[in-house]
Motif scaffolding. Structure first.
Motif: not given
Ligand SMILES: [Zn+2]
Length: 286
Positions: A108, A135, A142, A150
């Motif tokens: 990330n 990511s 994000i 994620h």
């Protein structure tokens, strides 16, 4: 030295600590192998932080670690660091240093740094080394899925070419995952050799399979740019990237083609992302 922010890259093999000024410029950096166990690891981080800050006041800290972790509570259990189970890193560090501390998954933060570097609106970052992850950063944020997790870009299925005709079993328990086809460990399992020993024909297969993954990501997310990083990308750049990009372009018919490029930040993007995380907190508290 005036006030600084601190960025930490807490990896399975190495740890990096850096002090940076309020523009993100690194003033001093230290790097050391990751010791065994959390006690030794945390003690080493304290030593490295003292070395890089040289007594300057720390206004915020940002850290990158391997998943799984909870970015909101700051509790980390990095998979590749045995003994690091449910470590309340954020609480420990905030208690010790008295400043804001944030932690996020290394991919990330690498994506965040590439976003900051790339000046585009929607950036997808994919890293291919032993495994494959990535990511998505949209307008500076994000992307997070359910429960803050994620997305797992490596575990999308793709139609693949494999002359050897083996079953593509993935370590996640499923079949036909992109990670099992194009990551370093996947290549070793399928081709029974190291990536650097692949023939041109075998690289063409790997590239075709990667191109199918890029095609999916382009069609689903429509990013402005897909940035590729990780040891396998840098090691095999000419054998892998141009043919994979060509496959993506051949197969994406209905949406604009994203720019696909190798990272020019290299492995520094994780630390750069950790510093950005600290700077965000520093601004937040000012
Ligand atoms: Zn999988």
């Amino acid at each position: 030295m005036s006030n600084v922010v601190v960025g930490l890259d807490i990896g399975g093999t190495k740890m990096i600590a850096a002090a940076a000024d309020e523009t993100g410029r690194i003033i001093k950096r230290e790097r050391a192998p990751t010791p065994k166990g959390p006690e030794a690891g945390l003690a080493l981080l304290d030593e490295m932080i003292a070395e890089v800050t040289e007594g300057a006041e720390i206004i915020a800290m940002g850290a990158a670690a391997g998943g799984p972790l909870n970015w909101e509570t700051g509790v980390v259990s990095p998979l590749h660091q045995p003994g690091w189970q449910d470590i309340p890193l954020k609480a420990l560090m905030q208690g010790k240093y008295g400043c804001r501390f944030s932690v996020d998954v290394d991919t990330n933060l690498a994506a965040l740094a590439e976003y900051d570097h790339g000046k585009v609106s929607k950036l997808l970052y994919m890293t291919i080394s032993t495994g494959l992850g990535g990511s998505l950063v949209v307008d500076g944020q994000i992307y997070r899925g359910m429960n803050g997790e994620h997305p797992e870009l490596g575990h999308q299925s793709v139609p693949y070419r494999l002359a050897a005709g083996r079953t593509v079993a993935c370590t996640c328990g499923s079949n036909g995952c992109l990670e099992a086809l194009v990551s370093g460990s996947g290549i070793r399992r399928l081709y029974r050799k190291a990536p650097e020993e692949l023939s041109k024909e075998e690289w063409d297969e790997v590239s075709w399979n990667l191109g199918q993954g890029l095609r999916n990501l382009a069609a689903i997310y429509l990013p402005d740019v897909i940035v590729l990083g990780g040891g396998l990308v840098f090691g095999a750049r000419d054998s892998l990237l141009p043919p994979a990009i060509a496959v993506m372009r051949d197969h994406v018919k209905i949406v604009p083609h994203p720019k696909v490029t190798a990272s020019d930040m290299g492995e520094h993007n994780v630390l750069a992302g950790a510093i950005l995380l600290a700077l965000r907190d520093a601004r937040f508290s000012s």
